[in-house]
Enzyme design. Structure first.
Site, PDB file in Angstrom:
ATOM      1  N   ARG A  22     -14.591  36.689  41.022  1.00 43.65           N
ATOM      2  CA  ARG A  22     -14.022  35.740  41.967  1.00 43.65           C
ATOM      3  C   ARG A  22     -14.681  35.835  43.337  1.00 43.65           C
ATOM      4  O   ARG A  22     -14.965  34.828  43.970  1.00 43.65           O
ATOM      5  CB  ARG A  22     -12.526  36.021  42.112  1.00 43.65           C
ATOM      6  CG  ARG A  22     -11.770  34.989  42.935  1.00 43.65           C
ATOM      7  CD  ARG A  22     -10.337  35.451  43.187  1.00 43.65           C
ATOM      8  NE  ARG A  22      -9.668  35.941  42.012  1.00 43.65           N
ATOM      9  CZ  ARG A  22      -8.983  35.181  41.152  1.00 43.65           C
ATOM     10  NH1 ARG A  22      -8.883  33.898  41.368  1.00 43.65           N
ATOM     11  NH2 ARG A  22      -8.418  35.718  40.094  1.00 43.65           N
ATOM     12  N   TYR A  70      -0.897  29.727  37.432  1.00 45.06           N
ATOM     13  CA  TYR A  70      -0.491  30.804  38.355  1.00 45.06           C
ATOM     14  C   TYR A  70       0.233  30.273  39.578  1.00 45.06           C
ATOM     15  O   TYR A  70       0.418  31.005  40.546  1.00 45.06           O
ATOM     16  CB  TYR A  70      -1.720  31.555  38.888  1.00 45.06           C
ATOM     17  CG  TYR A  70      -2.693  32.085  37.887  1.00 45.06           C
ATOM     18  CD1 TYR A  70      -2.300  32.944  36.857  1.00 45.06           C
ATOM     19  CD2 TYR A  70      -4.049  31.770  37.998  1.00 45.06           C
ATOM     20  CE1 TYR A  70      -3.229  33.438  35.961  1.00 45.06           C
ATOM     21  CE2 TYR A  70      -4.980  32.280  37.109  1.00 45.06           C
ATOM     22  CZ  TYR A  70      -4.558  33.107  36.097  1.00 45.06           C
ATOM     23  OH  TYR A  70      -5.473  33.609  35.236  1.00 45.06           O
ATOM     24  N   CYS A 125      -0.412  14.799  30.093  1.00 45.48           N
ATOM     25  CA  CYS A 125       1.000  14.563  29.767  1.00 45.48           C
ATOM     26  C   CYS A 125       1.788  15.873  29.759  1.00 45.48           C
ATOM     27  O   CYS A 125       2.179  16.377  28.701  1.00 45.48           O
ATOM     28  CB  CYS A 125       1.110  13.852  28.442  1.00 45.48           C
ATOM     29  SG  CYS A 125       0.279  12.276  28.492  1.00 45.48           S
ATOM     30  N   TYR A 153     -12.974  30.790  37.785  1.00 47.64           N
ATOM     31  CA  TYR A 153     -11.839  30.476  36.910  1.00 47.64           C
ATOM     32  C   TYR A 153     -11.458  29.002  37.034  1.00 47.64           C
ATOM     33  O   TYR A 153     -10.296  28.636  36.925  1.00 47.64           O
ATOM     34  CB  TYR A 153     -10.640  31.409  37.198  1.00 47.64           C
ATOM     35  CG  TYR A 153     -11.050  32.867  37.139  1.00 47.64           C
ATOM     36  CD1 TYR A 153     -11.314  33.468  35.914  1.00 47.64           C
ATOM     37  CD2 TYR A 153     -11.244  33.616  38.297  1.00 47.64           C
ATOM     38  CE1 TYR A 153     -11.746  34.787  35.836  1.00 47.64           C
ATOM     39  CE2 TYR A 153     -11.675  34.939  38.237  1.00 47.64           C
ATOM     40  CZ  TYR A 153     -11.922  35.510  37.001  1.00 47.64           C
ATOM     41  OH  TYR A 153     -12.360  36.820  36.929  1.00 47.64           O
TER      42      TYR A 153
HETATM   43  C1  LIG Z   1     -11.963  39.819  34.973  1.00 46.92           C
HETATM   44  C2  LIG Z   1     -12.661  41.076  35.104  1.00 46.92           C
HETATM   45  C3  LIG Z   1     -13.431  41.335  36.246  1.00 46.92           C
HETATM   46  C4  LIG Z   1     -13.591  40.359  37.378  1.00 46.92           C
HETATM   47  O1  LIG Z   1     -12.433  40.151  38.103  1.00 46.92           O
HETATM   48  P1  LIG Z   1     -12.515  39.332  39.484  1.00 46.92           P
HETATM   49  O2  LIG Z   1     -11.118  39.332  39.962  1.00 46.92           O
HETATM   50  O3  LIG Z   1     -12.993  37.968  39.150  1.00 46.92           O
HETATM   51  O4  LIG Z   1     -13.432  40.044  40.387  1.00 46.92           O
HETATM   52  C5  LIG Z   1     -14.095  42.544  36.310  1.00 46.92           C
HETATM   53  N1  LIG Z   1     -14.009  43.463  35.321  1.00 46.92           N
HETATM   54  C6  LIG Z   1     -13.268  43.247  34.217  1.00 46.92           C
HETATM   55  C7  LIG Z   1     -13.217  44.278  33.170  1.00 46.92           C
HETATM   56  C8  LIG Z   1     -12.564  42.061  34.070  1.00 46.92           C
HETATM   57  O5  LIG Z   1     -11.835  41.858  32.975  1.00 46.92           O
END
Ligand SMILES: *Cc1c(COP(=O)(O)O)cnc(C)c1O
EC number: 4.1.1.20
Length: 417
Positions: free
Chosen positions: A277, A317, A342, A371
């Site tokens: 993210r 969320y 819908c 995401y």
């Molecule tokens: C989803 C995930 C991330 C990334 O998470 P962010 O919040 O997008 O930084 C990193 N490591 C693992 C193992 C994950 O499942």
């Protein structure tokens, strides 16, 4: 200057007016800024300076080949959670020696594909997975490099769906079982080499303290394993650094890493991080056109051509995304921005002061780079949107809008009908 900004009264991504992209490629369309991806990656990379480290981008946040290629060119590694993501990463030119593979439910096929590509390591989450991996590696005549994914049992204080490091979560092994598992690797699993410890406590973390607490706990384990003669060369602290969607004030990478530094240094290990993210979130917007304005009693609805199938985060969320007009204006309307799907839960913004957009006007849903498309679906048989990347004053389509035949691809009508 921020990559998404107004110039005159027009909203731009870098040197390109977003109106131009909406007119040329239609809506809904995701637009990614190469400049933001690069800036965010570099901020992370520089925050770890002085430590042996590798920034692995979490592919699941946004796996578009162009996004991965841009990051590969900057030297990024990746964190994958499926063989599908492995396929993407390799196709995009990510060096397999910079790929780490996480996930509680890797199949034998996925383990074998990872071994075949000689990825850096598997983050292993259970005894059974270790047994399975040892078996696969023996069959392929290989040695599997692994990190144990531990669960430090710390609440990341983010949304419950994206907290992964709580004691009751399905992820990782309890800290106090790691030594036992490490011994099993040494004594029983000839085709597994333990060289790392991994944790990932959740996503959209906006406070330093849970991060520090978990890293300190896990760093303690790394030292303990080293003291017990295990050659732990990698400490993977996971991803999860939050971004500002509304009024959050997450730490920046420098603040985070400085707070973690003593614990990280105490391990003497190479540090991996797996942000998704943080790198991609602010690098993308979703452009959507207002189809209708609708008054229902007291409520005003802006009905847009993008819905929960295109951007699920608000519905899933109750996530907040800022909404901006392509032509700058201070006029607002108190309304819901909803999609055509819908479901009553189909909205992009609810009960908000939104741009007072006329029918036909295009709005930008901000911070949708992570995401966003990655969670898009064909629900309601809606083709998924196009994706575009901007780099300075150039832009290119990086994924075509889906067409109707894509919706039925692979479907078969059996002879008995
Ligand atoms: C989803 C995930 C991330 C990334 O998470 P962010 O919040 O997008 O930084 C990193 N490591 C693992 C193992 C994950 O499942």
């Amino acid at each position: 200057m921020e990559e998404f900004h107004y110039e005159g009264d027009e909203l731009y991504c870098e040197g390109v007016p977003l109106r131009e992209i909406a007119e040329s490629r239609g809506t809904p369309v995701y637009v990614y800024s190469h400049g933001t991806l690069e800036r965010r990656y570099r901020e992370l990379d520089e925050a770890f300076s002085g430590l042996d480290h590798m920034v692995c981008y979490a592919v699941k946040a946004n796996g578009n080949l162009a996004v991965l290629r841009a990051l590969a060119a900057l030297g990024a590694g990746v964190d994958i959670v499926s063989a599908g993501e492995l396929y993407r990463a390799v196709r995009a030119g990510i060096d397999p020696k910079r790929i780490v593979f996480a996930g509680v439910g890797k199949t034998e096929k996925e383990l074998s594909l990872g071994l075949g590509e000689r990825i850096l390591m598997f983050n292993v989450e259970s005894d059974s997975e270790l047994e399975r991996l040892d078996y696969c590696a023996r069959r392929h005549g290989k040695t599997a490099r692994v990190a144990l994914r531990v669960n430090p049992a710390v609440d990341p204080e983010s949304h419950p769906h994206i907290a992964t490091g709580l004691a009751e979560s399905k992820f990782g092994i309890p800290l106090d079982e790691a030594l036992r598992l490490a011994r099993r690797v040494r004594e029983e699993f000839r085709h597994v080499e333990l060289l790392g410890v991994h944790q990932h406590i959740g996503s959209q973390i906006t406070k330093i303290s849970p991060y520090v607490e978990s890293v300190e706990k896990t760093a303690g384990l790394v030292r303990e394993l080293r003291d017990s003669g295990f050659d732990i060369r990698y400490f993977n602290i996971g991803g999860g650094l939050g971004i500002c969607y509304r009024d959050e004030s997450p730490p920046n990478p420098r603040e985070l890493v400085d707070a973690l530094r003593p614990a990280l240094e105490s391990t003497g290990a190479t540090i991996l991080c797996e942000m998704g993210r943080y790198i991609a979130g602010e690098a993308g917007v979703l452009l959507t056109r207002v189809l209708y304005r609708k008054q229902s009693g007291e409520k005003t609805f802006l009905v847009a051509d993008a819905g929960m199938n295109d951007l699920l985060r608000p519905s899933l969320y109750d996530a907040y995304h800022e909404v901006k007009p392509l032509r700058e204006s201070t006029a607002t309307v108190h309304a819901d921005l909803v999609g055509p799907v819908c479901e009553s839960g189909d909205y992009l913004a609810r009960d908000r002061d939104l741009p007072d957009a006329a029918e036909g006007e295009v709005l930008a849903v901000m911070s949708a780079g992570a995401y966003g498309f990655a969670m898009a679906s064909n629900y309601n048989s809606r083709p998924r949107p196009a994706e575009v990347m901007v780099r300075s004053d150039r832009w290119a389509l990086v994924r075509e809008r889906e067409h109707y035949p894509d919706l039925v691809k692979g479907e078969l009508i059996p002879a008995f009908l």
